[in-house]
Design an enzyme around this catalytic site. Structure first.
Site, PDB file in Angstrom:
ATOM      1  N   ILE A   5     -14.663  47.879  38.305  1.00  0.00           N
ATOM      2  CA  ILE A   5     -15.895  47.092  38.266  1.00  0.00           C
ATOM      3  C   ILE A   5     -16.949  47.784  39.109  1.00  0.00           C
ATOM      4  CG2 ILE A   5     -16.953  44.838  38.729  1.00  0.00           C
ATOM      5  CD1 ILE A   5     -14.036  43.708  38.752  1.00  0.00           C
ATOM      6  N   ASP A  58     -21.381  54.970  43.313  1.00  0.00           N
ATOM      7  CA  ASP A  58     -22.830  54.885  43.096  1.00  0.00           C
ATOM      8  C   ASP A  58     -23.085  55.366  41.676  1.00  0.00           C
ATOM      9  OD1 ASP A  58     -25.574  55.284  42.914  1.00  0.00           O
ATOM     10  OD2 ASP A  58     -25.757  56.176  44.907  1.00  0.00           O
ATOM     11  N   ASN A  85     -21.204  46.610  35.575  1.00  0.00           N
ATOM     12  CA  ASN A  85     -21.943  45.442  36.040  1.00  0.00           C
ATOM     13  C   ASN A  85     -23.180  45.799  36.857  1.00  0.00           C
ATOM     14  OD1 ASN A  85     -22.218  42.525  37.085  1.00  0.00           O
ATOM     15  ND2 ASN A  85     -21.854  43.700  38.961  1.00  0.00           N
ATOM     16  N   TYR A 151     -40.420  44.760  31.541  1.00  0.00           N
ATOM     17  CA  TYR A 151     -40.269  45.929  30.671  1.00  0.00           C
ATOM     18  C   TYR A 151     -39.085  46.823  31.047  1.00  0.00           C
ATOM     19  CZ  TYR A 151     -44.815  44.800  28.614  1.00  0.00           C
ATOM     20  OH  TYR A 151     -45.847  44.171  27.966  1.00  0.00           O
ATOM     21  N   LYS A 157     -31.699  47.146  28.826  1.00  0.00           N
ATOM     22  CA  LYS A 157     -30.588  46.365  28.275  1.00  0.00           C
ATOM     23  C   LYS A 157     -30.523  46.501  26.750  1.00  0.00           C
ATOM     24  CE  LYS A 157     -28.919  44.688  32.102  1.00  0.00           C
ATOM     25  NZ  LYS A 157     -27.585  45.098  32.591  1.00  0.00           N
ATOM     26  N   THR A 188     -27.308  34.033  41.435  1.00  0.00           N
ATOM     27  CA  THR A 188     -26.997  35.275  42.141  1.00  0.00           C
ATOM     28  C   THR A 188     -28.287  35.754  42.806  1.00  0.00           C
ATOM     29  OG1 THR A 188     -27.545  36.648  40.218  1.00  0.00           O
ATOM     30  CG2 THR A 188     -25.262  35.893  40.401  1.00  0.00           C
TER      31      THR A 188
END
Length: 232
Positions: A5, A58, A85, A151, A157, A188
């Protein structure tokens, strides 16, 4: 199952790590700086012991990613799932006339090129049965529901959804499930305190997708955390 993850120190990444450990999986929790105070992950480590590995990852550092993959491979580690993620959201509500293109480039480095680097170097380790690649996407990446704003995030995404689709075609004969998953608006650091959803809920849904308890029937590989098809 071994689950890798990225961005596992907080928010959704942390909740996915916690849920995976609760279900008996082992987790490689990638964080940008392991020397920082990751008290939540430390508590998970105290509870679950060696099934949690905290490591520097990283997503902008390809050399570091390659070295980590090589080190895990040398140790004989395999993977059953990769969860991309780590992401940032910048330039919120900034009109195109005022957009800082450096912010766009930084966003793509993390939100798109990051997952591409991770898959590039960790795919050889993804050899466990019925493996999965989960790219955390967003409804903001839907072309059908495009809106003026956000933007850098939205476009990154959208591109990530295309990457998921390409990987699906490339890997389907190996029975590796590839999904771009919209986790919803969550409480979050990114989503803020007014968000309606506890991030543990989508974390459970994402683990259900990884474990194939939920099997999406969508034409494209862009779904929400319940497996429901998202509009491309």
């Amino acid at each position: 199952m071994n689950v890798l993850i990225t961005g596992a120190n907080r928010g959704l990444g942390y909740e996915i790590a916690a849920e995976a450990l609760e279900r008996g999986h082992s987790v490689i929790a990638g964080v940008r700086n392991p020397d920082e105070d990751h008290s939540g992950l430390k508590l998970l480590g105290d509870k679950h012991g060696e099934r949690l590995t905290l490591t520097r990852l990283d997503v902008t550092d390809e050399k570091g990613i390659a070295e980590l993959a090589a080190s895990l491979q040398h140790e004989g580690r395999t993977l059953g799932a990769i969860v991309n993620n780590a992401a940032i959201l910048t330039a919120r509500n900034t009109p195109i006339e005022l957009l800082d293109m450096d912010e766009v480039a930084k966003t793509f480095e993390i939100n798109l090129y990051g997952p591409m680097r991770v898959v590039k170097h960790f795919l050889p380790l993804l050899t466990e049965t019925q493996a999965a690649i989960i790219n955390i996407s967003s409804e903001a990446g839907s072309i059908s529901n495009a809106y003026p704003g956000d933007y850098p995030y939205a476009i990154s995404k959208t591109a990530l959804n295309m990457f998921s689709e390409q990987l699906h075609v490339y890997l389907k004969e190996r029975d590796i499930q590839v999904l771009g998953v919209h986790p919803g608006w969550m409480r979050t650091d990114m989503g803020g305190s007014n968000a309606p959803t506890d991030p543990r809920l989508p974390a459970r849904g994402i683990l259900d997708l990884i474990e194939r308890h939920t099997v999406p029937g969508a034409r494209f590989r862009f779904v929400d955390y319940t497996g429901k098809e998202m509009p491309i």
